[in-house]
Design a protein around this motif. Sequence first.
Motif, PDB file in Angstrom:
ATOM      1  N   ALA A 114       0.842  -1.190   0.000  1.00  0.00           N
ATOM      2  CA  ALA A 114       0.000   0.000   0.000  1.00  0.00           C
ATOM      3  C   ALA A 114       0.879   1.243   0.000  1.00  0.00           C
ATOM      4  O   ALA A 114       1.950   1.263   0.621  1.00  0.00           O
ATOM      5  N   GLU A 115       0.453   2.267  -0.708  1.00  0.00           N
ATOM      6  CA  GLU A 115       1.160   3.549  -0.762  1.00  0.00           C
ATOM      7  C   GLU A 115       0.147   4.670  -0.602  1.00  0.00           C
ATOM      8  O   GLU A 115      -1.030   4.520  -0.960  1.00  0.00           O
ATOM      9  N   THR A 116       0.607   5.790  -0.084  1.00  0.00           N
ATOM     10  CA  THR A 116      -0.245   6.976   0.038  1.00  0.00           C
ATOM     11  C   THR A 116       0.400   8.126  -0.719  1.00  0.00           C
ATOM     12  O   THR A 116       1.623   8.201  -0.834  1.00  0.00           O
ATOM     13  N   LEU A 129      -4.881   6.853  -2.126  1.00  0.00           N
ATOM     14  CA  LEU A 129      -4.394   5.552  -1.675  1.00  0.00           C
ATOM     15  C   LEU A 129      -4.099   4.693  -2.907  1.00  0.00           C
ATOM     16  O   LEU A 129      -4.853   4.715  -3.890  1.00  0.00           O
ATOM     17  N   ARG A 130      -3.034   3.934  -2.825  1.00  0.00           N
ATOM     18  CA  ARG A 130      -2.605   3.142  -3.976  1.00  0.00           C
ATOM     19  C   ARG A 130      -2.276   1.719  -3.545  1.00  0.00           C
ATOM     20  O   ARG A 130      -1.647   1.498  -2.502  1.00  0.00           O
ATOM     21  N   LEU A 152      -8.301  -2.169  -0.533  1.00  0.00           N
ATOM     22  CA  LEU A 152      -7.574  -1.360   0.438  1.00  0.00           C
ATOM     23  C   LEU A 152      -8.490  -1.158   1.640  1.00  0.00           C
ATOM     24  O   LEU A 152      -9.642  -0.731   1.489  1.00  0.00           O
ATOM     25  N   VAL A 153      -7.973  -1.476   2.815  1.00  0.00           N
ATOM     26  CA  VAL A 153      -8.771  -1.379   4.044  1.00  0.00           C
ATOM     27  C   VAL A 153      -8.121  -0.359   4.981  1.00  0.00           C
ATOM     28  O   VAL A 153      -6.913  -0.435   5.247  1.00  0.00           O
ATOM     29  N   TRP A 191      -9.984   8.281  -1.263  1.00  0.00           N
ATOM     30  CA  TRP A 191     -10.844   8.004  -0.116  1.00  0.00           C
ATOM     31  C   TRP A 191     -11.529   9.294   0.313  1.00  0.00           C
ATOM     32  O   TRP A 191     -10.883  10.345   0.476  1.00  0.00           O
ATOM     33  N   THR A 192     -12.830   9.225   0.538  1.00  0.00           N
ATOM     34  CA  THR A 192     -13.582  10.420   0.938  1.00  0.00           C
ATOM     35  C   THR A 192     -13.422  10.759   2.417  1.00  0.00           C
ATOM     36  O   THR A 192     -14.038  11.725   2.898  1.00  0.00           O
TER      37      THR A 192
END
Length: 232
Positions: A114-116, A129-130, A152-153, A191-192
């Motif tokens: 996961a990446e941000t 989010l990736r 993605l969680v 992501w909201t």
Amino acid sequence: MYDPHLPRGVYFRRRVGALAGSVLALVALIWLVDGLLGSDGEEPIQGVAASSPLLRTPPPASKVVPSSKSAPSSKAAAPSAGASASASPAPRQPEQVPPDPSAPCPDSSVKVTAETGQRAYHVSERPLLRLVIVNAGPVPCTYDISRARRELVVSSGEDRVWSSNDCYFGTRSPYPRVLEPRERHGYQVRWTARTSTPGCPARRADVAPGEYLVTPKLGPITGQPVSLTLTR
């Protein structure tokens, strides 16, 4: 020159003699030119190495001797074991079969991370989010990376806050894809910063500022979570 007073036989013999003399002169000329330009040495053959058998001079013929002396003994005639072994052809190496890219990837060779987009976002922003899929194995292989298997969680402590699959109602068809070794396949979502639960209920709440974890998943594979901070 033709003389009408001479018999025809004499005239014919003169013509034959003159023709024979011309032939002899031509043969002598050819022999002379060949003697001046010819060579008894070997000429190099273009494109052939000097050690090639084509350039070797054959050995002189051996003198014939009586059979009682020239006949070799059976011991001398028999080749040695070492000579026989050296003359035998080398065993053929098995051909290398290239890996089949259509073979399924084992779960152990597929890694998800996961990446941000940023380390921290304001609570009013939509964090990027990736999810990244990599074949960590040594050969290409095929794996189902369809949208329904990618997830993605976002969590906070023990609480599950949001999932990218809670509100996904698209196709769930398999998407087998050839994954080359070390090749990255990335997918991103905004992501909201609101909560969600499976089934995507209509009532969703804004999340509070704080520290969160983003965990990547691909079917049965779960990657290491990364931190995400939401500030006030």
